[in-house]
Enzyme design. Structure first.
Site, short mmCIF file in Angstrom:
data_model
loop_
_atom_site.label_atom_id
_atom_site.label_comp_id
_atom_site.label_asym_id
_atom_site.label_seq_id
_atom_site.Cartn_x
_atom_site.Cartn_y
_atom_site.Cartn_z
N SER A 10 0.56 -1.29 0.02
CA SER A 10 0.15 0.12 -0.02
C SER A 10 0.93 1.12 -0.22
CB SER A 10 -0.68 -0.08 1.20
OG SER A 10 0.02 0.35 2.52
N ASP A 297 -3.27 8.48 7.47
CA ASP A 297 -4.10 8.10 8.62
C ASP A 297 -2.90 7.12 9.10
OD1 ASP A 297 -2.41 5.39 6.85
OD2 ASP A 297 -4.56 5.20 5.46
N HIS A 300 0.01 5.04 7.13
CA HIS A 300 0.46 5.54 5.83
C HIS A 300 1.20 6.72 5.78
CE1 HIS A 300 -2.28 1.75 4.47
NE2 HIS A 300 -1.10 2.28 3.84
#
Length: 333
Positions: A10, A297, A300
């Site tokens: 991610s 978040d 990240h």
């Protein structure tokens, strides 16, 4: 200079998971709030992520090449687009094949490399064997992966930490050799960041950074560094640049005054206290000054943090952060 091919999780996914039946997705607000037209693209960021900020600084790109699955769905664009590079990264993916299954469909690194084999076949069909090989050898291969393997290990402790790091490095070695066998020569590797200090880990740990994930991230860096040094003398034409994102993160956390960040602990989206963390979705808390947050978040980096990391990787010369050469030197090599 050839195109850029991006593999990983991610940290560098630019929309792969939008095309999958999985829960590891960020194609909803407030993701992308600082992207063009506030579009939630599937990047786990308020705007651009490291894949975008790195290739932009390398030159020739405004942002990351398109996801492989997006190109497959819009086949009219496929052959032209692959000569500009492809992003294979998938949120939740790991070095081990079974990592991320808790999210549903996730493209493991092994499958990402199989997708690259398809692209390679198309490139050699387009350009012919020798021109295709030359293009692939001049291309850059960026990999950012390993944190999901470490987090999974922490919840299972299926073996000793030493054996885990050895196995993880051995798995990485297989993937890199497979790419090398297909013509890859220039490897830009992002190590695992200080994941014990992300908001989710802090909440789990009651406020402070978690030692165990950080210890494993550091040990994995040392092991990968040794692997890459070995490959540079044993694999034909192998060149690399290794980014120490662990040191980059800790440098900011330990010296927040010297950086632009006013908050290096909590998430800009979805988190209002050190000890609780929630998903970043529309309606949750959203910080107004997003460039002052290290974390976007629960896991990240913010766009601002990604830009800072890209500068250190691409044009920096501090061996604490990137070695033995930076990404731009690798690109020109």
């Amino acid at each position: 200079m050839g195109p850029v091919f991006i593999f990983g999780d991610s940290t560098v996914d630019v929309g792969t998971n939008n095309h999958l039946n999985c829960t590891a997705r960020s194609d909803h607000p407030y993701y992308g709030i600082d992207y063009h037209r506030s579009k939630a693209t599937g990047r786990f960021s308020n705007g651009l992520n490291p894949a975008d900020t790195i290739v932009e600084l390398l030159g020739g790109y405004k942002r990351s090449p398109l996801p492989f699955l997006a190109l497959v769905e819009d086949h009219s664009n496929f052959t032209g687009a692959i000569l500009n590079g492809v992003n294979f990264a998938s949120g939740g993916a790991g070095l081990a094949k079974d990592i991320g299954q808790v999210f549903g469909e996730v493209i493991s690194l092994e499958e990402q490399i199989q997708q690259f084999a398809t692209v390679r076949g198309n490139i050699t069909a387009l350009l012919g064997e020798s021109r295709g090989d030359l293009l692939l050898q001049s291309s850059m291969y960026i990999l950012s992966i390993g944190s999901n393997d470490i987090m999974t290990y922490i919840f299972t402790h299926s073996m000793t930490p030493e054996l885990f790091i050895t196995n993880l490095t051995d798995t990485y070695a297989i993937h890199i050799k497979n790419l090398h066998n297909m013509g890859a020569r220039k490897f830009g590797i992002l190590s695992v960041a200080a994941i014990g200090c992300c908001p989710m880990a802090r909440a789990y740990n009651g406020g402070p950074c978690g030692d165990e994930p950080n210890d494993l991230a550091r040990a994995f860096y040392v092991s990968v560094q040794s692997l890459l040094q070995n490959f540079s003398s044993t694999l034909e034409g192998f060149k690399y640049s290794l980014g120490n994102t662990y040191n980059m993160t800790m440098n900011i956390i330990d010296n927040p005054i010297g950086s632009q960040f006013k908050d290096v602990k909590s998430a800009c989206c979805g988190n209002t206290t050190q000890r609780s963390v929630s998903d970043c979705t529309k309606g949750v808390y959203l910080c107004p000054n997003r460039d002052e947050y290290l974390f976007w978040d629960a896991f990240h980096p913010s766009q601002a943090a990604s830009k800072l990391a890209a500068l250190a990787l691409v044009t920096g010369d501090d061996p604490e952060f990137v070695s033995p050469i930076n990404f731009s030197s690798l690109r020109r090599a």
